[in-house]
Design a protein around this motif. Sequence first.
Motif: not given
Length: 122
Positions: A27-33, A59-63, A95-98, A114-117
């Motif tokens: 369940d590896v996904k890509t997005s931005f943080a 922070a994440n909207r759904t996890l 997908a994330f605020d770090l 940054i582009a993340i996985e």
Amino acid sequence: MTKRIFLVIIMMISTLGIFSFKNNATDVKTSFASFYHDKFNGRKTASGEIFSNKELTAANRTLPFGTQVKITNLISGKSVVVRVNDRGPYHSSRAFDLTKAAFSSIGDTRRGTIAIEYEVMD
């Protein structure tokens, strides 16, 4: 009688077929943080914790709160494990605020995103 036996056999094959398939894909996904601004230090997060840019949280909207997530910078390959304790980001492409500590451990804070996985850890 043969119709009934035939239907039972089909039902058994269907039921067993459902249980025989495993999700082998990770369940590896890509997005931005992005990262939090310092103005949020000392404020409450959605989970009720006090926010600190020195912690390895996100922070994440759904996890669910408390979920451990491995975030990897797609360019550098550097990774960090963060714990979800807030909601957001409220930007559809991220997908994330770090926290700054988490972001700076895998990327340059002079860049806004940054582009993340990412992968939820078991």
